[in-house]
Write a protein that holds these residues in place. Sequence first.
Motif, PDB file in Angstrom:
ATOM      1  N   LEU A 201       0.840  -1.204   0.000  1.00 56.17           N
ATOM      2  CA  LEU A 201       0.000   0.000   0.000  1.00 56.17           C
ATOM      3  C   LEU A 201       0.876   1.255   0.000  1.00 56.17           C
ATOM      4  N   ALA A 202       1.950   1.224   0.767  1.00 52.40           N
ATOM      5  CA  ALA A 202       2.862   2.365   0.798  1.00 52.40           C
ATOM      6  C   ALA A 202       3.512   2.566  -0.569  1.00 52.40           C
ATOM      7  N   TRP A 203       3.901   1.467  -1.202  1.00 51.62           N
ATOM      8  CA  TRP A 203       4.499   1.538  -2.548  1.00 51.62           C
ATOM      9  C   TRP A 203       3.534   2.214  -3.521  1.00 51.62           C
ATOM     10  N   GLY A 204       2.253   1.816  -3.483  1.00 52.00           N
ATOM     11  CA  GLY A 204       1.277   2.435  -4.367  1.00 52.00           C
ATOM     12  C   GLY A 204       1.062   3.904  -4.052  1.00 52.00           C
ATOM     13  N   ALA A 205       0.953   4.240  -2.757  1.00 52.05           N
ATOM     14  CA  ALA A 205       0.720   5.630  -2.368  1.00 52.05           C
ATOM     15  C   ALA A 205       1.882   6.523  -2.773  1.00 52.05           C
ATOM     16  N   ARG A 206       3.107   6.020  -2.659  1.00 58.01           N
ATOM     17  CA  ARG A 206       4.284   6.811  -3.040  1.00 58.01           C
ATOM     18  C   ARG A 206       4.299   7.097  -4.536  1.00 58.01           C
ATOM     19  N   ARG A 207       3.588   6.294  -5.296  1.00 57.31           N
ATOM     20  CA  ARG A 207       3.559   6.484  -6.750  1.00 57.31           C
ATOM     21  C   ARG A 207       2.264   7.142  -7.237  1.00 57.31           C
ATOM     22  N   GLY A 208       1.471   7.657  -6.295  1.00 59.34           N
ATOM     23  CA  GLY A 208       0.316   8.449  -6.661  1.00 59.34           C
ATOM     24  C   GLY A 208      -1.001   7.715  -6.721  1.00 59.34           C
ATOM     25  N   ALA A 209      -1.064   6.450  -6.295  1.00 54.82           N
ATOM     26  CA  ALA A 209      -2.337   5.725  -6.282  1.00 54.82           C
ATOM     27  C   ALA A 209      -3.265   6.331  -5.230  1.00 54.82           C
ATOM     28  N   ASP A 210      -4.546   6.425  -5.550  1.00 55.64           N
ATOM     29  CA  ASP A 210      -5.508   6.917  -4.559  1.00 55.64           C
ATOM     30  C   ASP A 210      -6.471   5.831  -4.087  1.00 55.64           C
ATOM     31  N   THR A 211      -6.382   4.633  -4.688  1.00 54.19           N
ATOM     32  CA  THR A 211      -7.253   3.517  -4.295  1.00 54.19           C
ATOM     33  C   THR A 211      -6.485   2.209  -4.436  1.00 54.19           C
ATOM     34  N   ALA A 212      -6.648   1.329  -3.459  1.00 49.88           N
ATOM     35  CA  ALA A 212      -6.115  -0.027  -3.544  1.00 49.88           C
ATOM     36  C   ALA A 212      -7.283  -0.998  -3.663  1.00 49.88           C
ATOM     37  N   PHE A 213      -7.062  -2.102  -4.369  1.00 50.37           N
ATOM     38  CA  PHE A 213      -8.109  -3.114  -4.508  1.00 50.37           C
ATOM     39  C   PHE A 213      -7.492  -4.498  -4.471  1.00 50.37           C
ATOM     40  N   LEU A 214      -8.317  -5.467  -4.152  1.00 51.15           N
ATOM     41  CA  LEU A 214      -7.894  -6.867  -4.145  1.00 51.15           C
ATOM     42  C   LEU A 214      -9.121  -7.750  -4.317  1.00 51.15           C
ATOM     43  N   GLN A 215      -8.878  -9.012  -4.598  1.00 49.96           N
ATOM     44  CA  GLN A 215      -9.941 -10.003  -4.748  1.00 49.96           C
ATOM     45  C   GLN A 215      -9.661 -11.157  -3.797  1.00 49.96           C
ATOM     46  N   VAL A 216     -10.692 -11.636  -3.112  1.00 48.09           N
ATOM     47  CA  VAL A 216     -10.493 -12.669  -2.103  1.00 48.09           C
ATOM     48  C   VAL A 216     -11.711 -13.587  -2.089  1.00 48.09           C
ATOM     49  N   LEU A 217     -11.475 -14.868  -1.862  1.00 52.63           N
ATOM     50  CA  LEU A 217     -12.577 -15.813  -1.737  1.00 52.63           C
ATOM     51  C   LEU A 217     -13.448 -15.450  -0.535  1.00 52.63           C
ATOM     52  N   ALA A 218     -14.752 -15.478  -0.715  1.00 56.04           N
ATOM     53  CA  ALA A 218     -15.665 -15.120   0.365  1.00 56.04           C
ATOM     54  C   ALA A 218     -15.553 -16.076   1.550  1.00 56.04           C
ATOM     55  N   ALA A 219     -15.088 -17.305   1.296  1.00 56.47           N
ATOM     56  CA  ALA A 219     -14.947 -18.286   2.369  1.00 56.47           C
ATOM     57  C   ALA A 219     -13.650 -18.118   3.159  1.00 56.47           C
ATOM     58  N   ASN A 220     -12.751 -17.258   2.686  1.00 54.18           N
ATOM     59  CA  ASN A 220     -11.446 -17.098   3.336  1.00 54.18           C
ATOM     60  C   ASN A 220     -11.548 -16.040   4.433  1.00 54.18           C
ATOM     61  N   ARG A 221     -12.193 -16.414   5.526  1.00 56.77           N
ATOM     62  CA  ARG A 221     -12.458 -15.461   6.594  1.00 56.77           C
ATOM     63  C   ARG A 221     -11.184 -14.887   7.215  1.00 56.77           C
ATOM     64  N   PRO A 222     -10.134 -15.687   7.446  1.00 54.26           N
ATOM     65  CA  PRO A 222      -8.917 -15.084   8.017  1.00 54.26           C
ATOM     66  C   PRO A 222      -8.333 -13.987   7.138  1.00 54.26           C
ATOM     67  N   ALA A 223      -8.321 -14.200   5.806  1.00 51.90           N
ATOM     68  CA  ALA A 223      -7.784 -13.174   4.909  1.00 51.90           C
ATOM     69  C   ALA A 223      -8.673 -11.931   4.923  1.00 51.90           C
ATOM     70  N   ILE A 224      -9.996 -12.126   4.910  1.00 51.12           N
ATOM     71  CA  ILE A 224     -10.910 -10.975   4.936  1.00 51.12           C
ATOM     72  C   ILE A 224     -10.722 -10.179   6.224  1.00 51.12           C
TER      73      ILE A 224
END
Length: 245
Positions: A201-224
């Motif tokens: 996230l820091a890498w993206g922010a340093r390069r001007g990103a204003d939004t981060a996104f990801l995709q995760v399995l709905a069943a993967n509760r620990p990751a969520i």
Amino acid sequence: MPTLEAAAFAAWPSERTLDLRGWHLRLDRGHTKRANSANATAHALPLRETDVDAIEDHFRRRGLTPVFRLPAGLPTPEQAREADDRLARRGYRARDPSLVMTRPLSPADATADPALAADATAWLDAFGDVAGQAGADQAAHRDILRRIAHPCAWAVRSRDGRPVCCGLGVMVDRLVGLFDIATRPDHLRRGEARRLCGALLAWGARRGADTAFLQVLAANRPAIDLYERLGFRVAYAYHYRVPAS
């Protein structure tokens, strides 16, 4: 949603793509359904029997199993339900309900860059060690990574000279996508993924990103749970439809 979908496609490129009545076909040799699926888009026309036949033909002529990816509400809630029902009647089974999560970024997130591998090959060697990936699946994964045309952060966290956590950041315009977050099983719940994601996230922010996104399995509760602690929230859901046999 359409902007996030386009960014995800660009960040994770397939070998071949084509569009059929607003359905975005992504045709590759394997590794993930993200790179091997017919995707409903905001411009998708109602899915007809002849459309399903044509999409199946495109996949099977390339030796691929036809897979449909259905983001919630695209192109409209009614058309999304109709497409889902049509595929169900044709014997397609629902698989892998997943979430797209997003988080705003600001200059305050730009702390320190992650530790980076030299390139896609070096990163994939570390990822294979962490996730136990090898063989044909790793080769297909390598091909996808080498096709990425956008700036990448090949992040690796190591302990005692051995990689224990890996992740990939990809910048598309002002969005940064997080992909392939993996932790060695004997290093789970030690904060490795949290620190690695924070560095991406820091890498993206340093390069001007204003939004981060990801995709995760709905069943993967620990990751969520981890992503929610990092400030991510659910933007929308999607699922796949795959043939019954």
